[in-house]
Design an enzyme around this catalytic site. Structure first.
Site, PDB file in Angstrom:
ATOM      1  N   CYS A  65       0.838  -1.145   0.018  1.00  0.00           N
ATOM      2  CA  CYS A  65      -0.080   0.038   0.023  1.00  0.00           C
ATOM      3  C   CYS A  65       0.871   1.125  -0.021  1.00  0.00           C
ATOM      4  CB  CYS A  65      -0.846   0.025   1.089  1.00  0.00           C
ATOM      5  SG  CYS A  65      -2.006   1.449   1.202  1.00  0.00           S
ATOM      6  N   CYS A  69      -0.019   4.801   6.993  1.00  0.00           N
ATOM      7  CA  CYS A  69      -0.749   4.775   8.310  1.00  0.00           C
ATOM      8  C   CYS A  69      -0.055   4.100   9.418  1.00  0.00           C
ATOM      9  CB  CYS A  69      -2.202   4.034   8.036  1.00  0.00           C
ATOM     10  SG  CYS A  69      -3.072   4.693   6.796  1.00  0.00           S
ATOM     11  N   CYS A  72      -0.555   0.082  10.288  1.00  0.00           N
ATOM     12  CA  CYS A  72      -0.851  -0.915   9.418  1.00  0.00           C
ATOM     13  C   CYS A  72       0.373  -1.703   9.109  1.00  0.00           C
ATOM     14  CB  CYS A  72      -1.686  -0.106   8.240  1.00  0.00           C
ATOM     15  SG  CYS A  72      -2.267  -1.640   7.097  1.00  0.00           S
ATOM     16  N   CYS A 109     -16.891  -9.208   4.019  1.00  0.00           N
ATOM     17  CA  CYS A 109     -16.342  -7.894   3.899  1.00  0.00           C
ATOM     18  C   CYS A 109     -15.251  -8.166   2.799  1.00  0.00           C
ATOM     19  CB  CYS A 109     -15.824  -7.348   5.261  1.00  0.00           C
ATOM     20  SG  CYS A 109     -17.245  -7.357   6.555  1.00  0.00           S
ATOM     21  N   CYS A 142     -19.978  -6.315   2.172  1.00  0.00           N
ATOM     22  CA  CYS A 142     -19.494  -4.914   2.510  1.00  0.00           C
ATOM     23  C   CYS A 142     -18.407  -4.676   1.500  1.00  0.00           C
ATOM     24  CB  CYS A 142     -19.227  -4.552   3.866  1.00  0.00           C
ATOM     25  SG  CYS A 142     -18.490  -3.145   4.294  1.00  0.00           S
ATOM     26  N   CYS A 202     -20.276   2.200   7.042  1.00  0.00           N
ATOM     27  CA  CYS A 202     -19.707   1.407   8.373  1.00  0.00           C
ATOM     28  C   CYS A 202     -18.415   2.347   8.540  1.00  0.00           C
ATOM     29  CB  CYS A 202     -19.263   0.180   7.948  1.00  0.00           C
ATOM     30  SG  CYS A 202     -18.181  -0.932   8.936  1.00  0.00           S
ATOM     31  N   ARG A 272     -19.315  -3.323  16.566  1.00  0.00           N
ATOM     32  CA  ARG A 272     -18.721  -4.438  16.308  1.00  0.00           C
ATOM     33  C   ARG A 272     -17.347  -4.510  17.086  1.00  0.00           C
ATOM     34  NH1 ARG A 272     -18.395  -4.098  11.318  1.00  0.00           N
ATOM     35  NH2 ARG A 272     -20.342  -5.220  10.843  1.00  0.00           N
TER      36      ARG A 272
END
Length: 409
Positions: A65, A69, A72, A109, A142, A202, A272
């Site tokens: 990626c 972040c 992550c 998901c 999702c 979400c 969740r």
């Protein structure tokens, strides 16, 4: 305790607590944690009974990626030894999803690392959604693909997606300390795009990154204002090879207080428990079911989770029941207003996390922290002292999507 009585009354009326009340929940002592759980549990049962919704993650594209972040394992510059692979074919993703659905999940998901999808990526995901829905009647899907461009949310909705996940993660005031390659406003914009397209929104948070109580309250109040159907609560897993690898700030009691605060502020929303529940809640996971009405089944995106069989046994032993596809997740007043996911039979709303997709701009933590507990902990592992780092509970995923081995579900 007058505070808890007040918060229960407000939660049963769907009335927003004050910031001071939310902060007071986080400031309660460990001696009072069972009282806090009992109070928030009354609000949870009012709107969701004793049902627990199961969600299942499929990592469509892992690693590499370009975003930075700090939490992550898929970030730019990460040295974590995670699986790295490009897009799964629709039939591969459908096969991966089948394991979770067979285990009782009602929502799949679909997550992909990256800043955000190209139009070609949206076409790929559309084909995957069709493959999954063609083989599984009533399943919710999702998507968690990062920052959305104009028109992409509408295209996902037309392709059959029920929901879109993109987490705020932390407060606006501290966001720049966690991520520099995109902004807090970018995240808010993507959640609003999903809402406007008729997708069930979400969006959640990650706790344990060194934030203050005020930061936690800020992000949860911001989420309440955005009004998502689902709020995944992730607990940071400090993965070796990431900038936050030394941040071990959470105790089980702290996690329970955070979940209770979220429930009081968002009483009728799907809450969740996402990434990190096994690592930080550990043997107190069953208590958290009195606060949250949704969890992820099996493994996460780049790390292993508790064995799916153990999740199901935990739910049953704690006196809860798995939510069926014929049941609507959201309370009637929200399901009717939403008009999307959760507004029809079998259309329960709200998804992840590492549960919580979109833990960064398409970084694929899907609302979850970047790691979780292995399916089985070595019997000889020593018991750590309170507050001690539990690196023994972190295992990189080596099975399921992107591998030739059977998934955990």
């Amino acid at each position: 305790m007058d505070l808890l009585n007040t918060l229960v009354d407000k939660g049963l009326r769907r009335e927003l607590p004050t910031r001071e009340e939310a902060l007071a929940v986080l400031a309660t002592s460990d001696d009072d944690v069972l009282d806090v759980v009992a109070a928030a549990g009354r609000v949870r049962r009012q709107w969701f009974g004793r049902r627990v919704k199961l969600n299942y993650l499929v990592n469509l594209k892992s690693g590499l990626c370009p975003e930075d972040c700090s939490y992550c394992s898929q970030r730019l510059g990460s040295t974590a030894g995670i699986l790295k692979y490009t897009w799964l074919k629709p039939e591969e993703a459908s096969q991966a999803a089948a394991a979770g659905l067979a285990g009782g999940a009602k929502r799949v998901c679909l997550v992909a690392s990256g800043r955000g999808p190209t139009d070609r990526d949206v076409d790929r995901v559309a084909g995957t959604i069709k493959a999954i829905k063609d083989q599984n009647e009533g399943v919710e899907v999702c998507a968690c693909l990062g920052l959305l461009s104009d028109g992409q949310a509408e295209r996902l909705r037309e392709a059959g997606a029920d929901a879109y996940n993109h987490n705020l993660n932390t407060s606006e005031g501290t966001y720049g300390e966690i991520t520099t390659t995109h902004t807090y406003a970018d995240r808010v914009d993507t959640v609003q795009k999903a809402h406007a397209a008729g997708l069930s929104a979400c969006s959640g948070l990650i706790a344990g990154m060194g934030e203050t109580d005020e930061d936690l309250v800020d992000v949860v109040f911001s989420l309440r204002e955005l009004d998502p159907d689902s709020v995944p609560v992730n607990f940071l897993i400090p993965v070796e090879g990431t900038p936050l690898a030394k941040e071990w700030n959470l105790t089980p009691q702290r996690c329970l207080r955070i979940l209770a605060m979220v429930r009081f502020v968002c009483p009728d929303v799907e809450v969740r428990i996402a990434g990190g529940r096994e690592v930080h809640l550990r043997t107190m996971q069953p208590l958290a079911l009195h606060l949250a009405n949704s969890i992820f089944l099996g493994d996460y995106l780049t790390t292993e989770g508790q064995a799916g069989k153990a999740d199901l046994e935990m739910i049953a032993d704690a006196g809860f029941e798995v939510e069926g596809t014929e049941q609507v997740t959201l309370p009637e007043h929200r399901a009717t207003a939403a008009g999307g996911c959760g507004s029809h039979e079998g259309g329960g709303c709200g998804s992840h996390g590492d549960a919580g997709c979109g833990s960064h701009a398409g970084g694929g933590v899907c609302g979850s922290a970047p790691a979780s507990v292995p399916a089985s902990t070595p019997a000889a592992a020593p018991v750590a002292a309170v507050g001690e780092a539990r690196t023994d509970l972190v295992a990189v995923r080596r099975r399921g999507a992107g591998t030739d081995l059977a998934p955990n579900a």
